[in-house]
Design a protein around this motif. Sequence first.
Motif, short mmCIF file in Angstrom:
data_model
loop_
_atom_site.label_atom_id
_atom_site.label_comp_id
_atom_site.label_asym_id
_atom_site.label_seq_id
_atom_site.Cartn_x
_atom_site.Cartn_y
_atom_site.Cartn_z
N MET A 125 0.83 15.91 -8.92
CA MET A 125 -0.42 15.17 -8.83
C MET A 125 -0.23 13.74 -9.35
O MET A 125 -0.70 12.80 -8.74
CB MET A 125 -1.51 15.91 -9.61
N GLU A 126 0.45 13.59 -10.48
CA GLU A 126 0.65 12.26 -11.07
C GLU A 126 1.47 11.35 -10.16
O GLU A 126 1.20 10.17 -10.06
CB GLU A 126 1.32 12.39 -12.44
N ILE A 127 2.45 11.91 -9.46
CA ILE A 127 3.28 11.13 -8.55
C ILE A 127 2.43 10.59 -7.40
O ILE A 127 2.55 9.43 -7.02
CB ILE A 127 4.47 11.96 -8.02
N VAL A 128 1.55 11.41 -6.86
CA VAL A 128 0.67 10.99 -5.77
C VAL A 128 -0.25 9.88 -6.25
O VAL A 128 -0.45 8.88 -5.56
CB VAL A 128 -0.15 12.19 -5.22
N GLN A 129 -0.80 10.02 -7.46
CA GLN A 129 -1.69 9.01 -8.01
C GLN A 129 -0.93 7.70 -8.24
O GLN A 129 -1.43 6.63 -7.92
CB GLN A 129 -2.33 9.50 -9.30
N THR A 130 0.28 7.79 -8.77
CA THR A 130 1.09 6.60 -9.01
C THR A 130 1.41 5.91 -7.69
O THR A 130 1.31 4.69 -7.58
CB THR A 130 2.39 6.97 -9.75
N LYS A 131 1.76 6.68 -6.67
CA LYS A 131 2.05 6.13 -5.35
C LYS A 131 0.83 5.40 -4.81
O LYS A 131 0.92 4.29 -4.30
CB LYS A 131 2.48 7.24 -4.38
N TYR A 132 -0.34 6.01 -4.95
CA TYR A 132 -1.58 5.39 -4.50
C TYR A 132 -1.83 4.08 -5.23
O TYR A 132 -2.19 3.07 -4.62
CB TYR A 132 -2.77 6.34 -4.70
N LEU A 133 -1.64 4.08 -6.55
CA LEU A 133 -1.88 2.87 -7.35
C LEU A 133 -0.92 1.75 -6.96
O LEU A 133 -1.32 0.58 -6.90
CB LEU A 133 -1.77 3.19 -8.84
N VAL A 134 0.33 2.08 -6.69
CA VAL A 134 1.30 1.07 -6.26
C VAL A 134 0.88 0.50 -4.91
O VAL A 134 0.87 -0.72 -4.72
CB VAL A 134 2.74 1.66 -6.20
N GLU A 135 0.53 1.36 -3.97
CA GLU A 135 0.10 0.90 -2.65
C GLU A 135 -1.15 0.04 -2.76
O GLU A 135 -1.25 -1.01 -2.12
CB GLU A 135 -0.14 2.09 -1.72
N LYS A 136 -2.09 0.46 -3.59
CA LYS A 136 -3.33 -0.30 -3.78
C LYS A 136 -3.03 -1.67 -4.38
O LYS A 136 -3.58 -2.69 -3.96
CB LYS A 136 -4.29 0.49 -4.67
N ASN A 137 -2.14 -1.71 -5.35
CA ASN A 137 -1.77 -2.98 -5.97
C ASN A 137 -1.11 -3.91 -4.96
O ASN A 137 -1.42 -5.11 -4.93
CB ASN A 137 -0.83 -2.73 -7.16
N LEU A 138 -0.24 -3.37 -4.12
CA LEU A 138 0.40 -4.19 -3.10
C LEU A 138 -0.63 -4.71 -2.09
O LEU A 138 -0.56 -5.87 -1.67
CB LEU A 138 1.50 -3.39 -2.39
N GLU A 139 -1.59 -3.87 -1.72
CA GLU A 139 -2.66 -4.31 -0.83
C GLU A 139 -3.46 -5.45 -1.48
O GLU A 139 -3.79 -6.44 -0.83
CB GLU A 139 -3.62 -3.16 -0.52
N ASP A 140 -3.75 -5.30 -2.77
CA ASP A 140 -4.53 -6.31 -3.48
C ASP A 140 -3.81 -7.65 -3.57
O ASP A 140 -4.46 -8.68 -3.71
CB ASP A 140 -4.89 -5.82 -4.89
N THR A 141 -2.49 -7.63 -3.50
CA THR A 141 -1.74 -8.88 -3.54
C THR A 141 -1.61 -9.52 -2.16
O THR A 141 -1.06 -10.61 -2.04
CB THR A 141 -0.32 -8.68 -4.12
N GLY A 142 -2.13 -8.83 -1.15
CA GLY A 142 -2.11 -9.39 0.20
C GLY A 142 -0.95 -8.92 1.06
O GLY A 142 -0.73 -9.46 2.15
N CYS A 143 -0.21 -7.94 0.58
CA CYS A 143 0.91 -7.43 1.37
C CYS A 143 0.41 -6.73 2.63
O CYS A 143 -0.60 -6.02 2.59
CB CYS A 143 1.73 -6.43 0.55
N LYS A 144 1.12 -6.93 3.71
CA LYS A 144 0.78 -6.27 4.97
C LYS A 144 1.29 -4.84 4.93
O LYS A 144 2.17 -4.48 4.15
CB LYS A 144 1.40 -7.03 6.14
N LYS A 145 0.71 -4.01 5.82
CA LYS A 145 1.07 -2.59 5.86
C LYS A 145 2.56 -2.38 6.05
O LYS A 145 3.16 -1.49 5.43
CB LYS A 145 0.29 -1.87 6.95
#
Length: 76
Positions: free
Chosen positions: A1-21
């Motif tokens: 569960m923690e790995i999935v949450q960490t993955k989500y947080l990393v992806e969200k952070n990258l999105e917030d910085t303007g990174c493309k998919k």
Amino acid sequence: MEIVQTKYLVEKNLEDTGCKKEFIQHYMSLQGSSKEQLSILEDYRDELVKQMHDVQRKLDCLDYLLFYKRKQTGGM
């Protein structure tokens, strides 16, 4: 569960910085290769700093023009 949450947080952070998919997918595919991940993050940061400097230069030019026009019109 923690790995999935960490993955989500990393992806969200990258999105917030303007990174493309595509960038995010590439970054996430490099899981386990921290040096490569660090390298592409540093490259992206360098690009953002360049963009910021480009915008700052444009603002400086606009500020000069505003100053000049205000001086011509008596400070309006």
